[in-house]
Motif scaffolding. Sequence first.
Motif, PDB file in Angstrom:
ATOM      1  N   VAL A   1      49.871  -7.585  98.727  1.00 22.19           N
ATOM      2  CA  VAL A   1      50.778  -6.377  99.495  1.00 22.19           C
ATOM      3  C   VAL A   1      51.346  -7.392 100.646  1.00 22.19           C
ATOM      4  O   VAL A   1      51.886  -6.581 100.927  1.00 22.19           O
ATOM      5  CB  VAL A   1      49.207  -5.611  99.602  1.00 22.19           C
ATOM      6  CG1 VAL A   1      50.039  -5.096 100.623  1.00 22.19           C
ATOM      7  CG2 VAL A   1      49.424  -4.770  97.996  1.00 22.19           C
ATOM      8  N   LYS A   2      50.319  -8.027 101.099  1.00 18.68           N
ATOM      9  CA  LYS A   2      50.554  -8.731 102.307  1.00 18.68           C
ATOM     10  C   LYS A   2      51.514  -9.534 102.711  1.00 18.68           C
ATOM     11  O   LYS A   2      52.867  -9.285 103.568  1.00 18.68           O
ATOM     12  CB  LYS A   2      49.262  -9.747 102.669  1.00 18.68           C
ATOM     13  CG  LYS A   2      48.235  -8.739 103.416  1.00 18.68           C
ATOM     14  CD  LYS A   2      46.760  -9.407 103.302  1.00 18.68           C
ATOM     15  CE  LYS A   2      45.956  -8.843 104.205  1.00 18.68           C
ATOM     16  NZ  LYS A   2      44.528  -9.127 104.154  1.00 18.68           N
TER      17      LYS A   2
ATOM     18  N   LEU B   1      58.161  -9.845 103.711  1.00 15.05           N
ATOM     19  CA  LEU B   1      59.403 -10.531 102.490  1.00 15.05           C
ATOM     20  C   LEU B   1      60.274  -8.614 103.501  1.00 15.05           C
ATOM     21  O   LEU B   1      61.464  -8.793 102.863  1.00 15.05           O
ATOM     22  CB  LEU B   1      59.405  -9.713 100.972  1.00 15.05           C
ATOM     23  CG  LEU B   1      58.550 -11.174 100.385  1.00 15.05           C
ATOM     24  CD1 LEU B   1      58.867 -11.150  99.204  1.00 15.05           C
ATOM     25  CD2 LEU B   1      60.044 -12.156 101.182  1.00 15.05           C
ATOM     26  N   GLN B   2      59.240  -7.294 103.211  1.00 14.54           N
ATOM     27  CA  GLN B   2      59.854  -6.255 103.547  1.00 14.54           C
ATOM     28  C   GLN B   2      60.743  -6.458 105.219  1.00 14.54           C
ATOM     29  O   GLN B   2      61.867  -6.188 105.392  1.00 14.54           O
ATOM     30  CB  GLN B   2      59.354  -5.014 103.150  1.00 14.54           C
ATOM     31  CG  GLN B   2      59.433  -4.723 101.989  1.00 14.54           C
ATOM     32  CD  GLN B   2      58.475  -4.066 101.550  1.00 14.54           C
ATOM     33  OE1 GLN B   2      57.570  -3.694 102.200  1.00 14.54           O
ATOM     34  NE2 GLN B   2      58.936  -2.760  99.907  1.00 14.54           N
TER      35      GLN B   2
ATOM     36  N   PHE C   1      54.006 -10.177 109.927  1.00 19.66           N
ATOM     37  CA  PHE C   1      53.137 -10.286 109.643  1.00 19.66           C
ATOM     38  C   PHE C   1      51.877 -11.019 111.042  1.00 19.66           C
ATOM     39  O   PHE C   1      52.224 -10.837 111.724  1.00 19.66           O
ATOM     40  CB  PHE C   1      53.045 -11.793 108.659  1.00 19.66           C
ATOM     41  CG  PHE C   1      53.120 -12.914 109.623  1.00 19.66           C
ATOM     42  CD1 PHE C   1      51.930 -13.436 110.282  1.00 19.66           C
ATOM     43  CD2 PHE C   1      54.102 -13.301 109.612  1.00 19.66           C
ATOM     44  CE1 PHE C   1      52.079 -14.667 110.382  1.00 19.66           C
ATOM     45  CE2 PHE C   1      55.047 -15.099 110.167  1.00 19.66           C
ATOM     46  CZ  PHE C   1      53.395 -15.345 111.108  1.00 19.66           C
ATOM     47  N   SER C   2      50.827 -10.034 110.421  1.00 17.44           N
ATOM     48  CA  SER C   2      49.517 -10.450 111.494  1.00 17.44           C
ATOM     49  C   SER C   2      48.730 -11.728 110.868  1.00 17.44           C
ATOM     50  O   SER C   2      48.021 -11.665 109.905  1.00 17.44           O
ATOM     51  CB  SER C   2      49.207  -8.721 111.386  1.00 17.44           C
ATOM     52  OG  SER C   2      49.208  -8.213 111.539  1.00 17.44           O
ATOM     53  N   PRO C   3      48.532 -12.125 112.137  1.00 18.93           N
ATOM     54  CA  PRO C   3      47.463 -13.169 111.753  1.00 18.93           C
ATOM     55  C   PRO C   3      46.189 -12.735 111.777  1.00 18.93           C
ATOM     56  O   PRO C   3      45.502 -11.880 112.040  1.00 18.93           O
ATOM     57  CB  PRO C   3      47.535 -13.878 113.016  1.00 18.93           C
ATOM     58  CG  PRO C   3      49.037 -13.965 113.910  1.00 18.93           C
ATOM     59  CD  PRO C   3      49.045 -12.724 112.939  1.00 18.93           C
TER      60      PRO C   3
ATOM     61  N   GLU D   1      55.267  -5.025  90.749  1.00 17.03           N
ATOM     62  CA  GLU D   1      56.940  -4.558  90.237  1.00 17.03           C
ATOM     63  C   GLU D   1      57.436  -4.442  91.492  1.00 17.03           C
ATOM     64  O   GLU D   1      58.150  -5.478  91.286  1.00 17.03           O
ATOM     65  CB  GLU D   1      56.942  -3.381  89.909  1.00 17.03           C
ATOM     66  CG  GLU D   1      58.017  -3.150  89.424  1.00 17.03           C
ATOM     67  CD  GLU D   1      58.488  -2.172  88.201  1.00 17.03           C
ATOM     68  OE1 GLU D   1      57.205  -1.034  88.222  1.00 17.03           O
ATOM     69  OE2 GLU D   1      59.142  -2.110  86.980  1.00 17.03           O
ATOM     70  N   ASP D   2      56.920  -3.755  93.048  1.00 16.31           N
ATOM     71  CA  ASP D   2      57.957  -3.882  94.044  1.00 16.31           C
ATOM     72  C   ASP D   2      58.122  -5.754  94.479  1.00 16.31           C
ATOM     73  O   ASP D   2      58.839  -5.926  95.067  1.00 16.31           O
ATOM     74  CB  ASP D   2      57.434  -2.777  94.998  1.00 16.31           C
ATOM     75  CG  ASP D   2      55.777  -3.048  95.293  1.00 16.31           C
ATOM     76  OD1 ASP D   2      55.108  -3.743  94.672  1.00 16.31           O
ATOM     77  OD2 ASP D   2      55.360  -2.172  95.723  1.00 16.31           O
TER      78      ASP D   2
END
Length: 457
Positions: free
Chosen positions: A250-251, A256-257, A261-263, A295-296
């Motif tokens: 999920v992370k 990618l999207q 991100f968050s540390p 899948e995503d």
Amino acid sequence: MPAGARHSHRILIADDEEGVRAALTEMLKAEGFACTTVAEGREALRSLRTGRYDVVLADVRLPDMSGLDLLTLIREKYPFLPVIVITGFASIESTIGALRRGAVDYLPKPFSRDAVIAAVQQALAAGTARGAGGGGTPEIIYRSVGMAAVVDLVRRVSRTDSTVLVTGESGTGKELVARAIHRMSRRAGQPFVSVNSGALPEGLLESELFGHVRGAFTGAVSTSLGRFRVADGGSLFLDEVGNMSPAMQVKLLRVLQEQEFSPVGTSESIKVDVRLIAATNSNLEAAVKAGGFREDLFYRMNVIEISIPPLRERKDDIILLAEHFLSALAGKRHMEKWVLQPDAQAALMAYAWPGNVRELENAMERATVLCEGSSIDASALPGRVTGAGERPTLPDGTIGGAFDLPVLMDEIEKFYILIALRKTAGNRSAAAEFLGMKRTTLLARMQSLGLGREKPR
Ligand SMILES: Nc1ncnc2c1ncn2[C@@H]1O[C@H](COP(=O)(O)OP(=O)(O)OP(=O)(O)O)[C@@H](O)[C@H]1O
Ligand SMILES: [Mg+2]
């Protein structure tokens, strides 16, 4: 000997802090590695001149020279020797500097046992791959149509920033291809950072990738940048993605999207410009169908797939690669070239190579030790390659039939005794010491292994 021990591997540790030297030695010794420690750069160079090492762990700050200068000197003199740089608290400049100058990896202080062992094992696995050639990237050697298509794709994707998924059986050259993409891309002057998703426990993988703030979890005594930030502007190689947990998937999808991100331990969002190259030797599509892989995420990663054919499906490459490894070994040992005899060539061509190019590389290294003079015939090849060991390879890559353990053990023992004799120019007392056995025991073993009259070179 603990699991995973490789007691023939020697590690040189260069750090001015006694506590760091002691901690590293303890962690590595527990895994069966042999360690030598030094406190200064010049001492490290002296040790390298007199001893043989498989990996160097060097602090970026040493009393007499910077670790980066030491790294440059080592890379010039010993291009095959992997160097891991130990970096201070979240010091991004020195980390990037080290990766640019050819360090195979970095280890931010304070480090965990798992991180140290994973880094050393990775460095060993990719030692020659990363060490050879200019800039730490070796050439892709091929003649087959199958690999020509791969190289063509590598060329085309290197002009883009697309996410790439490199697939192929173990040892086919996935990391080599990933490095080639980076080297040919506009990001070549920026870091190539590699993370093995399979080698780290889940909690550690998240902070390895995204970093953490001080106090984010027990043991997080300082802030860590995470590999995505270190790779900013460059490429991140995410190996063995098939092993990632659902939470990590999920992370990763979010990065990618949204390219952010968050540390661990914060809600702060960090943006980076990183090209992701993922690799797997498992069938991700099947994992998606079975519900083990999102899948995503699969579609996000699989924008372009580069699928490397197994060696048995590109037989045209076998002899070319074998000769390439032999001449690389000759260069490394300052020797004349070895010659592959027709019976050896026939055996190499007939074998199924379940371990692919890596297995071929190992077989060639072994052959150079066991052969007579500079001529390699089939007898210098492993029994499973020539079929002598009666251990047929099944199509799934496992080895069928029964193992004859005593025969295998003899083969291994013989191999190392010959190495020891060669290293000590045939001096049996020195060879016995090298092997950690009494001279009389060595002589007895040589007798029973049929090495009694062997003239070591
Ligand atoms: N076409 C090639 N030309 C030259 N060397 C190669 C080639 N393919 C593979 N090698 C060498 O074979 C070894 C294995 O390659 P690499 O580590 O890239 O494989 P891999 O697919 O990542 O393996 P694994 O699945 O075990 O991680 C390396 O030493 C690499 O340099
Ligand atoms: Mg690999």
